[in-house]
Scaffold this active site. Structure first.
Site, PDB file in Angstrom:
ATOM      1  N   TYR A 104       9.312   2.743 -59.754  1.00  0.00           N
ATOM      2  CA  TYR A 104       8.182   3.004 -60.632  1.00  0.00           C
ATOM      3  C   TYR A 104       8.267   4.446 -61.109  1.00  0.00           C
ATOM      4  O   TYR A 104       8.748   5.317 -60.369  1.00  0.00           O
ATOM      5  CB  TYR A 104       6.859   2.767 -59.875  1.00  0.00           C
ATOM      6  CG  TYR A 104       5.640   2.965 -60.733  1.00  0.00           C
ATOM      7  CD1 TYR A 104       5.395   2.119 -61.814  1.00  0.00           C
ATOM      8  CD2 TYR A 104       4.745   4.008 -60.492  1.00  0.00           C
ATOM      9  CE1 TYR A 104       4.273   2.301 -62.623  1.00  0.00           C
ATOM     10  CE2 TYR A 104       3.624   4.184 -61.297  1.00  0.00           C
ATOM     11  CZ  TYR A 104       3.398   3.332 -62.360  1.00  0.00           C
ATOM     12  OH  TYR A 104       2.301   3.515 -63.159  1.00  0.00           O
ATOM     13  N   TYR A 164       2.704  10.542 -57.570  1.00  0.00           N
ATOM     14  CA  TYR A 164       3.714   9.477 -57.496  1.00  0.00           C
ATOM     15  C   TYR A 164       5.134  10.024 -57.726  1.00  0.00           C
ATOM     16  O   TYR A 164       5.862  10.298 -56.784  1.00  0.00           O
ATOM     17  CB  TYR A 164       3.393   8.294 -58.448  1.00  0.00           C
ATOM     18  CG  TYR A 164       4.199   7.087 -58.013  1.00  0.00           C
ATOM     19  CD1 TYR A 164       3.661   6.138 -57.159  1.00  0.00           C
ATOM     20  CD2 TYR A 164       5.549   6.955 -58.357  1.00  0.00           C
ATOM     21  CE1 TYR A 164       4.425   5.085 -56.666  1.00  0.00           C
ATOM     22  CE2 TYR A 164       6.321   5.920 -57.875  1.00  0.00           C
ATOM     23  CZ  TYR A 164       5.757   4.979 -57.050  1.00  0.00           C
ATOM     24  OH  TYR A 164       6.509   3.952 -56.561  1.00  0.00           O
ATOM     25  N   LYS A 220      12.087   7.157 -54.322  1.00  0.00           N
ATOM     26  CA  LYS A 220      12.584   6.373 -55.472  1.00  0.00           C
ATOM     27  C   LYS A 220      13.833   7.027 -56.078  1.00  0.00           C
ATOM     28  O   LYS A 220      14.751   6.332 -56.524  1.00  0.00           O
ATOM     29  CB  LYS A 220      11.482   6.201 -56.529  1.00  0.00           C
ATOM     30  CG  LYS A 220      10.321   5.310 -56.071  1.00  0.00           C
ATOM     31  CD  LYS A 220      10.769   3.901 -55.686  1.00  0.00           C
ATOM     32  CE  LYS A 220       9.632   2.992 -55.309  1.00  0.00           C
ATOM     33  NZ  LYS A 220      10.084   1.725 -54.707  1.00  0.00           N
ATOM     34  N   VAL A 252       0.984  -2.699 -61.176  1.00  0.00           N
ATOM     35  CA  VAL A 252       0.179  -3.916 -60.977  1.00  0.00           C
ATOM     36  C   VAL A 252      -0.613  -3.761 -59.679  1.00  0.00           C
ATOM     37  O   VAL A 252      -0.315  -2.881 -58.871  1.00  0.00           O
ATOM     38  CB  VAL A 252       1.075  -5.185 -60.883  1.00  0.00           C
ATOM     39  CG1 VAL A 252       1.712  -5.519 -62.216  1.00  0.00           C
ATOM     40  CG2 VAL A 252       2.136  -5.031 -59.798  1.00  0.00           C
ATOM     41  N   THR A 279      -1.141  -4.649 -56.153  1.00  0.00           N
ATOM     42  CA  THR A 279      -0.532  -5.309 -54.997  1.00  0.00           C
ATOM     43  C   THR A 279      -1.090  -4.615 -53.755  1.00  0.00           C
ATOM     44  O   THR A 279      -1.765  -3.590 -53.855  1.00  0.00           O
ATOM     45  CB  THR A 279       1.012  -5.189 -54.964  1.00  0.00           C
ATOM     46  OG1 THR A 279       1.362  -3.819 -54.765  1.00  0.00           O
ATOM     47  CG2 THR A 279       1.670  -5.725 -56.211  1.00  0.00           C
TER      48      THR A 279
HETATM   49  P1  NAD Z   1       4.007  -5.736 -51.589  1.00  0.00           P
HETATM   50  O1  NAD Z   1       3.270  -4.975 -50.550  1.00  0.00           O
HETATM   51  O2  NAD Z   1       3.270  -6.761 -52.355  1.00  0.00           O
HETATM   52  O3  NAD Z   1       5.291  -6.479 -50.927  1.00  0.00           O
HETATM   53  C1  NAD Z   1       6.039  -5.928 -49.911  1.00  0.00           C
HETATM   54  C2  NAD Z   1       6.934  -6.972 -49.286  1.00  0.00           C
HETATM   55  O4  NAD Z   1       7.736  -6.341 -48.272  1.00  0.00           O
HETATM   56  C3  NAD Z   1       6.185  -8.114 -48.576  1.00  0.00           C
HETATM   57  O5  NAD Z   1       6.910  -9.332 -48.773  1.00  0.00           O
HETATM   58  C4  NAD Z   1       6.270  -7.727 -47.094  1.00  0.00           C
HETATM   59  O6  NAD Z   1       6.202  -8.825 -46.177  1.00  0.00           O
HETATM   60  C5  NAD Z   1       7.658  -7.103 -47.072  1.00  0.00           C
HETATM   61  N1  NAD Z   1       7.878  -6.189 -45.945  1.00  0.00           N
HETATM   62  C6  NAD Z   1       7.268  -5.018 -45.669  1.00  0.00           C
HETATM   63  N2  NAD Z   1       7.801  -4.476 -44.550  1.00  0.00           N
HETATM   64  C7  NAD Z   1       8.771  -5.317 -44.129  1.00  0.00           C
HETATM   65  C8  NAD Z   1       9.687  -5.309 -43.037  1.00  0.00           C
HETATM   66  N3  NAD Z   1       9.732  -4.312 -42.165  1.00  0.00           N
HETATM   67  N4  NAD Z   1      10.523  -6.370 -42.913  1.00  0.00           N
HETATM   68  C9  NAD Z   1      10.506  -7.413 -43.788  1.00  0.00           C
HETATM   69  N5  NAD Z   1       9.677  -7.451 -44.849  1.00  0.00           N
HETATM   70  C10 NAD Z   1       8.822  -6.421 -45.012  1.00  0.00           C
HETATM   71  O7  NAD Z   1       4.670  -4.641 -52.511  1.00  0.00           O
HETATM   72  P2  NAD Z   1       5.054  -4.568 -54.069  1.00  0.00           P
HETATM   73  O8  NAD Z   1       4.030  -3.733 -54.746  1.00  0.00           O
HETATM   74  O9  NAD Z   1       5.445  -5.884 -54.624  1.00  0.00           O
HETATM   75  O10 NAD Z   1       6.346  -3.624 -53.953  1.00  0.00           O
HETATM   76  C11 NAD Z   1       7.668  -4.102 -53.967  1.00  0.00           C
HETATM   77  C12 NAD Z   1       8.548  -3.081 -54.657  1.00  0.00           C
HETATM   78  O11 NAD Z   1       8.124  -2.947 -56.031  1.00  0.00           O
HETATM   79  C13 NAD Z   1       8.445  -1.669 -54.034  1.00  0.00           C
HETATM   80  O12 NAD Z   1       9.718  -1.065 -54.089  1.00  0.00           O
HETATM   81  C14 NAD Z   1       7.498  -0.959 -54.990  1.00  0.00           C
HETATM   82  O13 NAD Z   1       7.654   0.442 -54.989  1.00  0.00           O
HETATM   83  C15 NAD Z   1       7.944  -1.578 -56.313  1.00  0.00           C
HETATM   84  N6  NAD Z   1       6.983  -1.411 -57.436  1.00  0.00           N
HETATM   85  C16 NAD Z   1       5.665  -1.706 -57.272  1.00  0.00           C
HETATM   86  C17 NAD Z   1       4.794  -1.491 -58.347  1.00  0.00           C
HETATM   87  C18 NAD Z   1       3.311  -1.788 -58.221  1.00  0.00           C
HETATM   88  O14 NAD Z   1       2.535  -1.395 -59.088  1.00  0.00           O
HETATM   89  N7  NAD Z   1       2.891  -2.504 -57.193  1.00  0.00           N
HETATM   90  C19 NAD Z   1       5.275  -1.013 -59.583  1.00  0.00           C
HETATM   91  C20 NAD Z   1       6.634  -0.770 -59.713  1.00  0.00           C
HETATM   92  C21 NAD Z   1       7.496  -0.959 -58.630  1.00  0.00           C
END
Ligand code: NAD
Length: 393
Positions: free
Chosen positions: A224, A234, A243, A272, A274
Site C-alpha cells: 500500500y 503509513y 513494505k 479497504v 479489513t
Molecule cells: P487481513 O487481516 O484481512 O488478512 C490477513 C490474513 O493473514 C488472514 O487470512 C489471517 O488468517 C492471515 N494470518 C495472519 N497471521 C498469520 C499467521 N501467523 N499464519 C497464517 N496466517 C496468518 O488483512 P488484509 O488487509 O487483507 O491484508 C493483506 C495484505 O494486503 C497485507 O500485506 C496488507 O498490507 C495488504 N494491503 C491491505 C490494504 C487494506 O486497505 N486493507 C491495502 C493495500 C494492501
C-alpha cells in the site's frame, strides 16, 4: 446460539457463520458475473481467510477455475465463543469451491513456522504436484522467527518525528486529534521482521527446494502507498519500511524466478476496510472520506473487485504486466486520482464530530466493518439460533 456483534475497540469478538457464508457467496457471485480468466490452475494462498487473500482465493477459483490450498491463522468455536470470521469464511469457501468441482484445502496454523511450510509442501506434492501461483497476503501483529525463536511485534508508528492528525473513533463517531510517537530503531527492525519480505522469501525458497514450484510460476504480495494525509503514519512510518523491504524482495525474487520463466510482483492495492486496516490510527477517517468520494464518482471498489482486476487486467492478460517505475503493479490508480484526492483533502480539512455523517461515508465504513464478521448481511436472520461449530480442512 443467537449471535450478535460484540465490538471491542477495532475488533469484533464474535462472528456469524451464516453471515460470513453470505459474504463469501456475494464475492463468488461478483466473480461469476465477470468474464472468465485464463489464469492459474493450482494456487497457494498464504493469508487466505479474510481481506485481500480471501478475495484472491475466490477470484482464482471462480474466475480461473483454480484448485487452491489456503493458509490462515484462525480459531474454531469453543464452549460459548464463536469461531473467528476467517474460520467461517474458509468453511464457506471450501464448501462452495468443492460444489463447483474445485479442490480446496486449508492449513490452519502459523505460516511463519517451518512446520506449516512443510505441511503445505506435502499437500502440494500429494494433490497438485506443483503450484503455478503463490499469493502472499499475510497481515500479522507478530512473528516468531523459525530459526532464532525470537518473537517480533510490529508497531504502527512514525519514524523520526511525532505526528499529530485528526482521527475518528469509528464506533462513537468522535473526531479527535491523535499524536503518534516515533518508533525506536528496534521497533523499526521488528516491524520489518514481521511485515517485510523475509518470510515470503522463505516460502519461495522452501517451495523451490522441494520442487513444488512450477516453471513459469507467478508469485505476488500486497502493498500500500496511500495519500499524503497518511504518509507519516503509513508509507513513511514503520509499516512503510516493512513494505519497502517487501517490494525489494519482489525484485530479487523476480530476478531469480525469471530464469525459469516465472515472475514475482508486489501489487499496490487500494485502501479497504479489513481487520488489519481498522487497527491503523488515522486511516479509518481517511477511508470514510475516500469511500464517500469514490462512491459519488462511481469508482468504489472492495477487495473482490480489486483482486479480479489483478488477475484479469494485470497478471493474466497474455501480455506484459504493466508496472510502475519501481516494478510494482498498481491497482490504486483510482484512489490516487487527482480529483479524488482533492475532494478527500477538502473534506478532511472540514470534518468534525458534528458533520462526520454528512461529509464522510462513516455509515458505509461501519457497515463494511460489521460485514467482515458476517453481520449486516441482507437476507440473514440474526435472531435465528445457529450452530457455531463448523469444520474446515
Ligand atoms: P487481513 O487481516 O484481512 O488478512 C490477513 C490474513 O493473514 C488472514 O487470512 C489471517 O488468517 C492471515 N494470518 C495472519 N497471521 C498469520 C499467521 N501467523 N499464519 C497464517 N496466517 C496468518 O488483512 P488484509 O488487509 O487483507 O491484508 C493483506 C495484505 O494486503 C497485507 O500485506 C496488507 O498490507 C495488504 N494491503 C491491505 C490494504 C487494506 O486497505 N486493507 C491495502 C493495500 C494492501
Amino acid at each position: 446460539m443467537v449471535i450478535k456483534p460484540k465490538v471491542r475497540g477495532f475488533i469484533c469478538t464474535t462472528a456469524h457463520p451464516v453471515g460470513c457464508a453470505a459474504h463469501v457467496q456475494e464475492q463468488i457471485d461478483y466473480i461469476q458475473s465477470q468474464p472468465r480468466v485464463d489464469g492459474p490452475k493450482k494456487a497457494l494462498i498464504i493469508g487466505s481467510s479474510t481481506g485481500y487473500g480471501l478475495a484472491t482465493r475466490i477470484a482464482a477459483a471462480f474466475a480461473c477455475g483454480a484448485d487452491t490450498i489456503g493458509v490462515c491463522f484462525e480459531k474454531p468455536a469453543s464452549d460459548n465463543r464463536t469461531a473467528t470470521a476467517g474460520w467461517y469464511n474458509t468453511a464457506a469457501f471450501e464448501q462452495a469451491a468443492r460444489q463447483a468441482g474445485r479442490f480446496a484445502k486449508t492449513v490452519n496454523g502459523d505460516a511463519f513456522s517451518d512446520e506449516v511450510k512443510q505441511e503445505v509442501i506435502d499437500l502440494i506434492r500429494t494433490h497438485f504436484g506443483q503450484v503455478d501461483l503463490v499469493v502472499y497476503s499475510l497481515a500479522s501483529p507478530r512473528r516468531r522467527h523459525p530459526r532464532t525463536g525470537e518473537t517480533f511485534s510490529s508497531v504502527l508508528k512514525t519514524i523520526g518525528q511525532p505526528f499529530t492528525s485528526k482521527t475518528v473513533d469509528v464506533h462513537t463517531g468522535k473526531v479527535t486529534e491523535v499524536t503518534v510517537q516515533p518508533a525506536t530503531e528496534e521497533e523499526i527492525r521488528d516491524t520489518i521482521a514481521v511485515m517485510g519480505g523475509e518470510d515470503w522469501q522463505m516460502w519461495m525458497d522452501a517451495l523451490e527446494e522441494a520442487g513444488v514450484l512450477a516453471d513459469g510460476a507467478t508469485t505476488v504480495a500486497y502493498s500500500y502507498i496511500g495519500p499524503e494525509l497518511t504518509r507519516a503514519i503509513y508509507r513513511d512510518g514503520t509499516i512503510g519500511k516493512a513494505k519497502d523491504d517487501l517490494e525489494a524482495t519482489a525484485l530479487r525474487l523476480n530476478e531469480r524466478l525469471r530464469a525459469r520463466g516465472g515472475r514475482a510482483f508486489v501489487s499496490v492495492n487500494k485502501a479497504v476496510v479489513t481487520q488489519s486496516s481498522s487497527a491503523i490510527p488515522v486511516v479509518p477517517l481517511y477511508i470514510s472520506l475516500l469511500f464517500k468520494v469514490m462512491k459519488e464518482k462511481g469508482l468504489h471498489e472492495d477487495c473482490i473487485q480489486q483482486m479480479y482486476r489483478l488477475l484479469a487486467h494485470r497478471l493474466y492478460t497474455g501480455g506484459e504486466v504493466p508496472v510502475d517505475d519501481q516494478g510494482r503493479i498498481r491497482l490504486d490508480e483510482l484512489e490516487l486520482r487527482e480529483d479524488v484526492q482533492a475532494a478527500v483533502m477538502s473534506g478532511w480539512e472540514q470534518v468534525t464530530t458534528d458533520n462526520l455523517a454528512q461529509l464522510t461515508d462513516i455509515a458505509g465504513y461501519r457497515r463494511d466493518f460489521l460485514r467482515l464478521f458476517g453481520f449486516e448481511m441482507d437476507g440473514v436472520d440474526y435472531e435465528a439460533d445457529v450452530n457455531p461449530d463448523v469444520a474446515i480442512g
